[in-house]
Write a protein that holds these residues in place. Structure first.
Motif, short mmCIF file in Angstrom:
data_model
loop_
_atom_site.label_atom_id
_atom_site.label_comp_id
_atom_site.label_asym_id
_atom_site.label_seq_id
_atom_site.Cartn_x
_atom_site.Cartn_y
_atom_site.Cartn_z
N LEU A 223 -36.32 -37.01 -36.18
CA LEU A 223 -35.59 -38.28 -36.11
C LEU A 223 -36.44 -39.39 -35.48
O LEU A 223 -36.58 -40.48 -36.05
CB LEU A 223 -34.30 -38.10 -35.31
CG LEU A 223 -33.15 -37.39 -36.04
CD1 LEU A 223 -32.05 -36.97 -35.04
CD2 LEU A 223 -32.54 -38.29 -37.13
N LYS A 224 -37.03 -39.09 -34.33
CA LYS A 224 -37.79 -40.13 -33.61
C LYS A 224 -39.08 -40.48 -34.36
O LYS A 224 -39.34 -41.66 -34.63
CB LYS A 224 -38.06 -39.64 -32.19
CG LYS A 224 -38.69 -40.67 -31.29
CD LYS A 224 -38.58 -40.22 -29.82
CE LYS A 224 -39.17 -41.24 -28.88
NZ LYS A 224 -40.61 -41.04 -28.67
N PRO A 225 -39.90 -39.47 -34.75
CA PRO A 225 -41.11 -39.83 -35.50
C PRO A 225 -40.80 -40.55 -36.81
O PRO A 225 -41.54 -41.46 -37.23
CB PRO A 225 -41.78 -38.49 -35.78
CG PRO A 225 -41.16 -37.50 -34.86
CD PRO A 225 -39.83 -38.04 -34.46
N GLY A 226 -39.70 -40.17 -37.45
CA GLY A 226 -39.32 -40.83 -38.70
C GLY A 226 -39.01 -42.30 -38.46
O GLY A 226 -39.48 -43.19 -39.17
N ALA A 227 -38.19 -42.56 -37.45
CA ALA A 227 -37.82 -43.94 -37.13
C ALA A 227 -39.06 -44.74 -36.73
O ALA A 227 -39.22 -45.91 -37.12
CB ALA A 227 -36.79 -43.94 -36.01
N GLU A 228 -39.95 -44.11 -36.00
CA GLU A 228 -41.16 -44.83 -35.56
C GLU A 228 -42.09 -45.15 -36.73
O GLU A 228 -42.72 -46.21 -36.75
CB GLU A 228 -41.87 -44.02 -34.47
CG GLU A 228 -41.10 -44.14 -33.15
CD GLU A 228 -41.61 -43.23 -32.04
OE1 GLU A 228 -42.50 -42.39 -32.30
OE2 GLU A 228 -41.08 -43.37 -30.92
N GLU A 229 -42.13 -44.26 -37.70
CA GLU A 229 -42.97 -44.52 -38.88
C GLU A 229 -42.45 -45.73 -39.66
O GLU A 229 -43.21 -46.63 -40.03
CB GLU A 229 -43.00 -43.28 -39.79
CG GLU A 229 -43.81 -43.42 -41.06
CD GLU A 229 -45.32 -43.56 -40.82
OE1 GLU A 229 -45.84 -42.94 -39.87
OE2 GLU A 229 -45.96 -44.31 -41.59
#
Ligand code: BGC
Length: 395
Positions: A223-229
């Protein structure tokens, strides 16, 4: 009746073929589009004001499919499918040409949905939808693909557009970074999507970038890496005003709100708190807010009527037994979800089942995949009829 683009446009506009010194298309268009320039506020839900347009390309695909059906009651229900709003895929430089017919009959109260889908090194974690541009052809993506689409949208200021940006691309960078093909494509994906965001940031456009689905970026660790990408690319583009958010379940099969969720019994379910798209949208939107990305979603319900068909959550190709799902609507019951839309045109294949084909992907040969199936994007009449028979609600 063979429905041609011109006749669809004429019917939609209620035009008659009277002799005139304007061409029929110009006459139709003038009556169909808004009287003045469209200005969309991407801080609001445009789908509450505009209806997703039933585009002439899908209409003509369905019209041909109807002709091929002999059973009279199936024929009657099939003929209604062409009236459903759906997104039109501009999936190659040559297919930008589809824009002209599609834009010709969009009434002022409708919004034309287009899928931007031609990144260099496309579909880096699978084979079925590998595209025409190599990973190192970013300049061609910009000048031969995005720029001409920008010019066409600018030439139609009185029409509203919803753009779905590059299915699967950024999610693949998050979860398939170990594949050499995705490593090769990383720069082109990030710079290509940023270029699309920046160049297509026009007043009559709203944009949603693809964010996979609950079984992809919905894993707790993603969730977090996806949002950051997503946020990284958006900020690199200068945080364009017309980006409204993201798209989920595109060409996918997940239920909107099944509880406890189709794969909740799986041994790894404890690592994924997004067991349906509704929960995914709720949680991913929160992660996006933290990361500084606009957090409203559109969700593809085109083929998600039947669940319990896939052996594994990641099975994506021509799922056997599927049915047409909820029709496009802005009534989703969740403020963060702007609309249910039809993203994948139901009836078009996800990938070939021909093991000898260059773009054969083993997912399209799995036991839960429908066979035979033609190349990705090609029409599969039998699959269309299956979707229709299994539709919920029924047609
Ligand atoms: C294909 C595209 C097609 C799209 C919609 C994708 O899987 O690669 O060519 O336009 O599906 O059917």
């Amino acid at each position: 009746m063979k429905v041609t683009t011109a006749s669809v446009a004429a019917m939609a506009a209620g035009a008659i073929a009277a002799p005139s010194n304007t061409t029929p298309r110009e006459a139709t268009k003038a009556q169909a589009a808004c009287a003045s320039a469209v200005s969309l506020d991407a801080k609001s839900n445009v789908f509450s004001k505009y209806t997703l347009h039933a585009n002439t390309f899908f209409k003509s695909e369905v019209a041909k499919a109807v002709e091929a059906i002999t059973d009279s009651s199936l024929k009657t229900s099939a003929s209604k499918v062409g009236d459903v709003g759906s997104f039109l895929w501009l999936d190659s430089i040559a297919n930008i040409a589809k824009f002209d017919d599609a834009v010709a009959d969009v009434p002022c109260e409708n919004i034309l949905g287009l899928v931007i889908y031609d990144l260099p090194g496309r579909d880096c974690a699978a084979k079925a939808s590998n595209g025409e541009l190599k990973y190192n052809e970013l300049p061609r993506y910009k000048s031969e693909y995005i720029d001409p689409i920008v010019a066409k949208i600018k030439a139609n200021p009185n029409t509203a557009f919803a753009l779905l940006i590059e299915p699967d691309s950024l999610p693949n960078l998050v979860t398939n970074a170990d594949l050499s093909t995705c490593q090769e494509s990383k720069t082109a994906y990030e710079e290509g999507v940023a270029y699309a965001f920046k160049s297509l940031n026009l007043p009559n456009v709203v944009m949603y970038v693809d964010a996979g689905h609950g079984g992809w970026l919905g894993w707790d660790a993603n969730l977090k890496p996806g949002a950051e990408e997503l946020s990284k690319v958006y900020k690199a583009a200068g945080s364009p005003s017309q980006v409204r958010g993201y798209a989920t379940n595109i060409a996918g099969w997940n239920s909107w709100d099944e509880e406890p969720g189709e794969f909740s019994d799986a041994s790894d379910a404890k690592y994924n708190s997004c067991q349906n798209e509704k929960t995914y949208v709720t949680k991913f939107s929160a992660a996006l807010s933290t990361a500084g990305f606009p957090n409203h979603a559109i969700v593809d319900t085109g083929r998600n009527a039947v669940t319990g068909l896939r052996e594994e959550w990641g099975d994506w190709c021509n799922v056997n037994g599927a049915g047409f799902g909820v029709r496009p609507t802005a009534t989703t019951g969740l403020e963060l979800a702007d609309a249910f839309i039809w993203g994948k045109p139901g009836g078009e294949s996800d990938g070939t089942s021909d093991e000898g084909a260059t773009r054969y992907d083993s997912y399209c040969g799995k036991p839960d995949a429908y066979k035979p199936s033609p190349e990705a994007g090609e029409w599969n009449q039998a699959y269309f009829e299956m979707l229709l028979k299994n539709a919920k609600p029924a047609f």
